[in-house]
Write a protein that holds these residues in place. Structure first.
Motif, PDB file in Angstrom:
ATOM      1  N   ASN A   1       0.739  -1.184  -0.164  1.00 24.05           N
ATOM      2  CA  ASN A   1       0.116   0.019  -0.070  1.00 24.05           C
ATOM      3  C   ASN A   1       0.652   1.448  -0.025  1.00 24.05           C
ATOM      4  O   ASN A   1       0.591   2.342  -0.808  1.00 24.05           O
ATOM      5  CB  ASN A   1      -0.998  -0.190   1.357  1.00 24.05           C
ATOM      6  N   GLN A   2       1.822   1.192   0.707  1.00 29.79           N
ATOM      7  CA  GLN A   2       2.870   2.371   1.014  1.00 29.79           C
ATOM      8  C   GLN A   2       3.522   2.638  -0.570  1.00 29.79           C
ATOM      9  O   GLN A   2       3.622   3.693  -1.050  1.00 29.79           O
ATOM     10  CB  GLN A   2       4.063   2.231   1.921  1.00 29.79           C
ATOM     11  N   ILE A   3       3.917   1.453  -1.117  1.00 27.99           N
ATOM     12  CA  ILE A   3       4.495   1.740  -2.592  1.00 27.99           C
ATOM     13  C   ILE A   3       3.459   2.302  -3.748  1.00 27.99           C
ATOM     14  O   ILE A   3       3.821   3.202  -4.515  1.00 27.99           O
ATOM     15  CB  ILE A   3       4.977   0.218  -3.071  1.00 27.99           C
ATOM     16  N   MET A   4       2.322   1.746  -3.640  1.00 24.49           N
ATOM     17  CA  MET A   4       1.243   2.154  -4.369  1.00 24.49           C
ATOM     18  C   MET A   4       0.971   3.561  -4.418  1.00 24.49           C
ATOM     19  O   MET A   4       0.431   4.308  -5.239  1.00 24.49           O
ATOM     20  CB  MET A   4      -0.010   1.235  -4.569  1.00 24.49           C
ATOM     21  N   LYS A   5       1.084   4.222  -3.321  1.00 20.41           N
ATOM     22  CA  LYS A   5       0.605   5.697  -3.216  1.00 20.41           C
ATOM     23  C   LYS A   5       1.718   6.647  -3.124  1.00 20.41           C
ATOM     24  O   LYS A   5       1.786   7.775  -2.979  1.00 20.41           O
ATOM     25  CB  LYS A   5      -0.158   5.834  -1.974  1.00 20.41           C
ATOM     26  N   SER A   6       2.875   5.928  -3.655  1.00 17.53           N
ATOM     27  CA  SER A   6       4.273   6.671  -3.723  1.00 17.53           C
ATOM     28  C   SER A   6       4.644   6.940  -5.284  1.00 17.53           C
ATOM     29  O   SER A   6       4.615   6.033  -5.770  1.00 17.53           O
ATOM     30  CB  SER A   6       5.205   6.126  -2.781  1.00 17.53           C
ATOM     31  N   ARG A   7       5.307   7.992  -5.346  1.00 16.86           N
ATOM     32  CA  ARG A   7       5.762   8.337  -6.660  1.00 16.86           C
ATOM     33  C   ARG A   7       7.287   8.281  -6.883  1.00 16.86           C
ATOM     34  O   ARG A   7       7.825   7.816  -7.717  1.00 16.86           O
ATOM     35  CB  ARG A   7       5.244   9.618  -7.467  1.00 16.86           C
TER      36      ARG A   7
ATOM     37  N   ILE B   1       9.917  -3.467  -7.285  1.00 14.62           N
ATOM     38  CA  ILE B   1       9.228  -2.356  -7.785  1.00 14.62           C
ATOM     39  C   ILE B   1       9.366  -1.965  -9.266  1.00 14.62           C
ATOM     40  O   ILE B   1       8.569  -1.571  -9.886  1.00 14.62           O
ATOM     41  CB  ILE B   1       9.534  -0.971  -6.895  1.00 14.62           C
ATOM     42  N   LYS B   2      10.686  -2.191  -9.646  1.00 14.05           N
ATOM     43  CA  LYS B   2      10.864  -2.006 -11.232  1.00 14.05           C
ATOM     44  C   LYS B   2      10.108  -2.649 -11.957  1.00 14.05           C
ATOM     45  O   LYS B   2       9.645  -2.265 -13.114  1.00 14.05           O
ATOM     46  CB  LYS B   2      12.477  -2.245 -11.477  1.00 14.05           C
TER      47      LYS B   2
ATOM     48  N   ASP C   1       6.237   3.151 -13.613  1.00 15.40           N
ATOM     49  CA  ASP C   1       5.852   4.617 -13.296  1.00 15.40           C
ATOM     50  C   ASP C   1       6.530   5.140 -12.012  1.00 15.40           C
ATOM     51  O   ASP C   1       6.358   6.462 -11.886  1.00 15.40           O
ATOM     52  CB  ASP C   1       4.428   4.791 -13.428  1.00 15.40           C
ATOM     53  N   ILE C   2       6.918   4.329 -11.112  1.00 16.96           N
ATOM     54  CA  ILE C   2       7.564   4.788  -9.608  1.00 16.96           C
ATOM     55  C   ILE C   2       9.074   5.026  -9.903  1.00 16.96           C
ATOM     56  O   ILE C   2       9.691   4.293 -10.686  1.00 16.96           O
ATOM     57  CB  ILE C   2       7.273   3.828  -8.626  1.00 16.96           C
TER      58      ILE C   2
END
Length: 317
Positions: free
Chosen positions: A7-13, A38-39, A44-45
């Motif tokens: 959840n933390q990853i998904m809401k971060s840019r 993540i990559k 897009d992050i």
């Protein structure tokens, strides 16, 4: 149900990942495992991974060439994730500036001595490795080969190839699942855990020749000083495996590797087999880690600290 990390990853840019100073296999494996995850799944992050220079055998992990060194320029990340870091001052040198300015901070670890210094702290001392803890926070069907190989490396390094007491049934199940993804187990175990360079073999040989046994052989220690590093053209990345080999000495319950640094400090690495809590020993001078594996850094000579540590070890034998 998604984990808090997902959840933390998904809401971060923008995301920063960092491990501890002098990164070992679990530190590199957990950091690169999360980075590759993540990559692979969130293109897009923007994600950066910060680690001090790593040993050559860890460069088998994909994308280690992306590892960055912290700079002096200010950066504000949406999320900063510390992996395998027991206390803030053990973080990759320079990265604490990014940690302090980040909008959200997460600390994921397995050291019983963790000081829980982030906004979100997920510390599981019973886990074999930080890589195991990271694996459980990711979505299994989104772990592809690059991330799987990194996490497998971290697990085998900190579990001693599934032989240390922290290895659980769950650890073995994770290893099996990573192999099912495509990890070549025998290759990774050989190239990461067992292979040594000629320099490493020579340094280890001299360290073993110089070793000293005390308490009727129940404790064994050795010192690698600056002259030995110079003699063999070695650095601290070449110490890998020495303390574990000392630990395998018949009759020894505790093994200690002492190494001098160029900065005038001495690093103590402790291992025990069944009885001695080396985390308690290391904590006497500000160190810590696990019950069976711990470390400590002291200023100046190792001689007086060694007396303190040996007295504490004798009290537990």
């Amino acid at each position: 149900m998604k984990s808090f990390l997902e959840n933390q990853i998904m809401k971060s840019r923008t995301i920063a990942i960092a491990g501890h100073t002098h990164p070992d296999g679990d530190c590199v494996g957990s950091c690169m495992g999360l980075y590759n995850y993540i990559k692979e799944n969130y293109p897009d992050i923007s994600v950066d991974v910060y680690l001090e220079p790593i040993a050559d055998n860890y460069k088998i992990v994909k994308h280690t060439e992306d590892i960055r060194q912290p700079g002096a320029e200010p950066k504000v990340y949406d999320l900063f994730v510390c992996l395998d870091v027991s206390q803030k001052d053990r973080m990759t040198k320079g990265a604490e500036l990014y940690f302090d300015s980040a909008k959200s901070t997460v600390n994921i670890d397995h050291h019983v001595s963790n000081t829980k210094f982030a906004e979100i702290n997920h510390v599981l001392p019973e886990a074999s490795s930080a890589s195991e803890v990271v694996y459980d926070l990711l979505e299994e069907d989104k772990i592809h080969l690059d991330a799987a190989e990194a996490l497998y490396m971290g697990i085998i390094c900190d579990s001693g190839v599934f032989k240390y007491s922290s290895t659980s049934e769950h650890t073995m199940q994770i290893g099996g699942h990573l192999m099912a993804i495509g990890v070549d187990s025998s290759r990774w175990i050989d190239e990461v855990f067992y292979e040594r360079t000629y320099i490493q073999n020579r340094l280890m040989g001299q360290a073993l020749l110089n070793s000293v046994r005390v308490f009727d052989g129940r404790c064994i220690y050795t010192v690698v000083d600056r002259e030995m590093f110079k003699q063999f053209g070695a650095d601290h990345n070449d110490l890998e495996g020495i303390v574990d080999q000392l630990r395998l000495t018949k009759g020894a319950e505790v093994a200690i590797l002492i190494s001098e640094t160029e900065e005038g400090t001495c690093k103590f690495s402790f291992r025990s087999k069944r009885y001695v809590d080396v985390n308690r020993v290391a904590s006497l001078l500000g160190g810590g880690g696990h019950v069976r594996a711990a470390g400590c850094t002291v200023q100046g000579s190792y001689k007086e600290p060694l007396k303190i540590f040996l007295e504490a070890i004798e009290g537990q034998l």
